[in-house]
Design a protein around this motif. Sequence first.
Motif, PDB file in Angstrom:
ATOM      1  N   ARG A  48      80.190 -19.681   6.100  1.00 33.69           N
ATOM      2  CA  ARG A  48      79.046 -20.597   6.192  1.00 33.69           C
ATOM      3  C   ARG A  48      78.144 -20.540   4.972  1.00 33.69           C
ATOM      4  O   ARG A  48      77.204 -21.335   4.858  1.00 33.69           O
ATOM      5  N   ASP A  49      78.369 -19.602   4.077  1.00 38.89           N
ATOM      6  CA  ASP A  49      77.563 -19.441   2.865  1.00 38.89           C
ATOM      7  C   ASP A  49      76.089 -19.247   3.205  1.00 38.89           C
ATOM      8  O   ASP A  49      75.205 -19.936   2.701  1.00 38.89           O
ATOM      9  N   ILE A  50      75.861 -18.280   4.113  1.00 40.11           N
ATOM     10  CA  ILE A  50      74.489 -17.911   4.477  1.00 40.11           C
ATOM     11  C   ILE A  50      74.321 -16.417   4.217  1.00 40.11           C
ATOM     12  O   ILE A  50      75.295 -15.664   4.129  1.00 40.11           O
ATOM     13  N   ALA A  51      73.060 -15.984   4.070  1.00 39.40           N
ATOM     14  CA  ALA A  51      72.746 -14.556   3.959  1.00 39.40           C
ATOM     15  C   ALA A  51      71.639 -14.248   4.951  1.00 39.40           C
ATOM     16  O   ALA A  51      70.671 -15.011   5.064  1.00 39.40           O
ATOM     17  N   MET A  52      71.777 -13.135   5.651  1.00 40.89           N
ATOM     18  CA  MET A  52      70.846 -12.810   6.728  1.00 40.89           C
ATOM     19  C   MET A  52      70.151 -11.483   6.431  1.00 40.89           C
ATOM     20  O   MET A  52      70.792 -10.504   6.025  1.00 40.89           O
ATOM     21  N   VAL A  53      68.838 -11.459   6.629  1.00 43.17           N
ATOM     22  CA  VAL A  53      68.041 -10.239   6.492  1.00 43.17           C
ATOM     23  C   VAL A  53      67.554  -9.863   7.883  1.00 43.17           C
ATOM     24  O   VAL A  53      66.838 -10.627   8.524  1.00 43.17           O
ATOM     25  N   PHE A  54      67.942  -8.665   8.331  1.00 43.13           N
ATOM     26  CA  PHE A  54      67.682  -8.258   9.706  1.00 43.13           C
ATOM     27  C   PHE A  54      66.412  -7.421   9.819  1.00 43.13           C
ATOM     28  O   PHE A  54      65.922  -6.846   8.839  1.00 43.13           O
ATOM     29  N   GLN A  55      65.930  -7.328  11.043  1.00 43.18           N
ATOM     30  CA  GLN A  55      64.783  -6.487  11.365  1.00 43.18           C
ATOM     31  C   GLN A  55      65.065  -5.018  11.048  1.00 43.18           C
ATOM     32  O   GLN A  55      64.193  -4.281  10.610  1.00 43.18           O
ATOM     33  N   SER A  56      66.310  -4.596  11.249  1.00 41.93           N
ATOM     34  CA  SER A  56      66.677  -3.186  11.106  1.00 41.93           C
ATOM     35  C   SER A  56      67.177  -2.821   9.714  1.00 41.93           C
ATOM     36  O   SER A  56      67.707  -1.725   9.520  1.00 41.93           O
ATOM     37  N   TYR A  57      67.035  -3.733   8.747  1.00 46.70           N
ATOM     38  CA  TYR A  57      67.460  -3.554   7.354  1.00 46.70           C
ATOM     39  C   TYR A  57      68.985  -3.580   7.203  1.00 46.70           C
ATOM     40  O   TYR A  57      69.500  -4.213   6.297  1.00 46.70           O
ATOM     41  N   ALA A  58      69.723  -2.853   8.079  1.00 51.29           N
ATOM     42  CA  ALA A  58      71.195  -2.841   8.070  1.00 51.29           C
ATOM     43  C   ALA A  58      71.765  -2.430   6.716  1.00 51.29           C
ATOM     44  O   ALA A  58      72.688  -3.052   6.202  1.00 51.29           O
ATOM     45  N   LEU A  59      71.211  -1.370   6.142  1.00 48.25           N
ATOM     46  CA  LEU A  59      71.719  -0.842   4.884  1.00 48.25           C
ATOM     47  C   LEU A  59      72.769   0.234   5.156  1.00 48.25           C
ATOM     48  O   LEU A  59      72.729   0.908   6.188  1.00 48.25           O
ATOM     49  N   TYR A  60      73.684   0.398   4.230  1.00 50.81           N
ATOM     50  CA  TYR A  60      74.699   1.444   4.355  1.00 50.81           C
ATOM     51  C   TYR A  60      74.081   2.764   3.900  1.00 50.81           C
ATOM     52  O   TYR A  60      73.741   2.921   2.719  1.00 50.81           O
ATOM     53  N   PRO A  61      73.939   3.745   4.798  1.00 53.38           N
ATOM     54  CA  PRO A  61      73.201   4.973   4.448  1.00 53.38           C
ATOM     55  C   PRO A  61      73.888   5.830   3.393  1.00 53.38           C
ATOM     56  O   PRO A  61      73.223   6.578   2.677  1.00 53.38           O
ATOM     57  N   SER A  62      75.208   5.730   3.283  1.00 51.78           N
ATOM     58  CA  SER A  62      75.935   6.561   2.323  1.00 51.78           C
ATOM     59  C   SER A  62      75.976   5.953   0.930  1.00 51.78           C
ATOM     60  O   SER A  62      76.435   6.588  -0.021  1.00 51.78           O
ATOM     61  N   MET A  63      75.503   4.727   0.790  1.00 46.10           N
ATOM     62  CA  MET A  63      75.525   4.045  -0.501  1.00 46.10           C
ATOM     63  C   MET A  63      74.155   4.085  -1.154  1.00 46.10           C
ATOM     64  O   MET A  63      73.126   4.119  -0.494  1.00 46.10           O
ATOM     65  N   THR A  64      74.133   4.034  -2.470  1.00 44.08           N
ATOM     66  CA  THR A  64      72.880   3.916  -3.209  1.00 44.08           C
ATOM     67  C   THR A  64      72.348   2.483  -3.075  1.00 44.08           C
ATOM     68  O   THR A  64      73.037   1.580  -2.582  1.00 44.08           O
ATOM     69  N   VAL A  65      71.128   2.299  -3.549  1.00 42.87           N
ATOM     70  CA  VAL A  65      70.542   0.951  -3.561  1.00 42.87           C
ATOM     71  C   VAL A  65      71.432   0.003  -4.365  1.00 42.87           C
ATOM     72  O   VAL A  65      71.718  -1.123  -3.939  1.00 42.87           O
ATOM     73  N   TYR A  66      71.891   0.459  -5.530  1.00 46.36           N
ATOM     74  CA  TYR A  66      72.774  -0.367  -6.370  1.00 46.36           C
ATOM     75  C   TYR A  66      74.014  -0.776  -5.578  1.00 46.36           C
ATOM     76  O   TYR A  66      74.400  -1.955  -5.575  1.00 46.36           O
ATOM     77  N   GLN A  67      74.641   0.191  -4.923  1.00 42.00           N
ATOM     78  CA  GLN A  67      75.873  -0.082  -4.183  1.00 42.00           C
ATOM     79  C   GLN A  67      75.635  -1.013  -3.005  1.00 42.00           C
ATOM     80  O   GLN A  67      76.476  -1.866  -2.693  1.00 42.00           O
ATOM     81  N   ASN A  68      74.483  -0.861  -2.341  1.00 39.05           N
ATOM     82  CA  ASN A  68      74.171  -1.742  -1.218  1.00 39.05           C
ATOM     83  C   ASN A  68      74.033  -3.187  -1.679  1.00 39.05           C
ATOM     84  O   ASN A  68      74.528  -4.108  -1.028  1.00 39.05           O
ATOM     85  N   ILE A  69      73.348  -3.387  -2.801  1.00 40.59           N
ATOM     86  CA  ILE A  69      73.160  -4.744  -3.314  1.00 40.59           C
ATOM     87  C   ILE A  69      74.481  -5.314  -3.817  1.00 40.59           C
ATOM     88  O   ILE A  69      74.786  -6.498  -3.626  1.00 40.59           O
ATOM     89  N   ALA A  70      75.289  -4.462  -4.427  1.00 38.79           N
ATOM     90  CA  ALA A  70      76.532  -4.930  -5.046  1.00 38.79           C
ATOM     91  C   ALA A  70      77.668  -5.128  -4.053  1.00 38.79           C
ATOM     92  O   ALA A  70      78.650  -5.817  -4.370  1.00 38.79           O
ATOM     93  N   PHE A  71      77.552  -4.566  -2.856  1.00 45.59           N
ATOM     94  CA  PHE A  71      78.680  -4.507  -1.934  1.00 45.59           C
ATOM     95  C   PHE A  71      79.269  -5.880  -1.618  1.00 45.59           C
ATOM     96  O   PHE A  71      80.490  -6.085  -1.687  1.00 45.59           O
ATOM     97  N   ALA A  72      78.399  -6.836  -1.257  1.00 47.23           N
ATOM     98  CA  ALA A  72      78.897  -8.169  -0.886  1.00 47.23           C
ATOM     99  C   ALA A  72      79.606  -8.841  -2.068  1.00 47.23           C
ATOM    100  O   ALA A  72      80.575  -9.585  -1.873  1.00 47.23           O
ATOM    101  N   LEU A  73      79.126  -8.574  -3.279  1.00 47.71           N
ATOM    102  CA  LEU A  73      79.767  -9.156  -4.459  1.00 47.71           C
ATOM    103  C   LEU A  73      81.131  -8.518  -4.709  1.00 47.71           C
ATOM    104  O   LEU A  73      82.082  -9.194  -5.130  1.00 47.71           O
TER     105      LEU A  73
END
Length: 371
Positions: A75-100
């Motif tokens: 659907r080419d959408i991006a969702m930002v959740f209430q719970s952040y839904a970040l991967y705890p084992s990844m760095t900030v860089y890795q979290n942002i880069a993951f979808a790419l």
Amino acid sequence: MAELHINGVSKNYGSFQALQDINIKINSGEFLVLIGPSGCGKSTLMNSIAGLDDISQGYIEIGGRDVTNLPPKDRDIAMVFQSYALYPSMTVYQNIAFALEIRKVPKQLIEKEVLRVSNMLKIEHLLDRKPAALSGGQRQRVAMGRALAREPKIFLFDEPLSNLDAKLRVQMRTEIKKLHQRVNSTIVYVTHDQIEAMTLADRIAVIKDGKLLQLGSPDEIYNNPVNLFVAGFMGSPAMNFLRCTLIQKDTLEYGLEVQTNTGQTYVLPMKDESNLNAYLNKTVVLGLRPEQITLAESSDNDSDSSPIVQSRIDVLEPTGADTLILTNWNEKEVTARVHPNNTLSHGDVVSLSVDLTKAILFDPDTEERII
């Protein structure tokens, strides 16, 4: 950016109808806020747009393409959740880069995109940290960065600030407003916080019991509510509601008055009275915002249209920017908003000026606005 069309969308869970024939057209680059009480259906509508919930009736278009039966990833959408839904084992860089990375974007372009969004959100100094080392506001920025890096057609925000403290909520609200102004993206934002809705939205959709009650700009929703629910739900403090009798006085420039339960009458300075003839000598609900009731000596209102009410202060609520007075008028507790510099005490009898030029009348049975 893309337009989003929600066409006759309904959602049933067995015999329970969570959404009832929702129709909304969201323009490209528009910021739409879905608001309503808990359980009203706003998150269900958000999940339907995202493809996380199937709909029972209707269809959804994004950028002119019917996505009703497509999975979320298509659907080419991006969702930002209430719970952040970040991967705890990844760095900030890795979290942002993951979808790419999942989309097999070249490494050089991933690095460029991560740096772009991290600079935009002022989190470039956090790229090597993991989520556990971040504050709530920083985690929410990372979640937003992950969504921004994808450059989707639609951004969906599902109560993203509800886990933050009051001060951080205000700061993040400002950041989201700035973000929208910079990227001019199409955003659908779910909240139950009316301050968020009023400050962020280009338009607000008020939902109750799965029904869309009103869709309009913040000014339209606040100043021209279509019914008692919208009038009472939007605004802090809520609108005051007084049951009165509508009567006619031919000797007045404006021929209509409202008569309170205690016998006082007040002129309604309304030039168009044609819609009110059916309500003569009947009960109506008079709606007044707290800022329409203030101390007489500090009021700038025209005295001809602003009757004076003598009333005793039951509760004082200083808020800093102004002071709220809770008092009794027409056998009903009402809230007035006054200047904070006034020296007032519990039990004082004060003269309140009531601005009836902005009064709204509602039908007590249907709860719909009359005029």
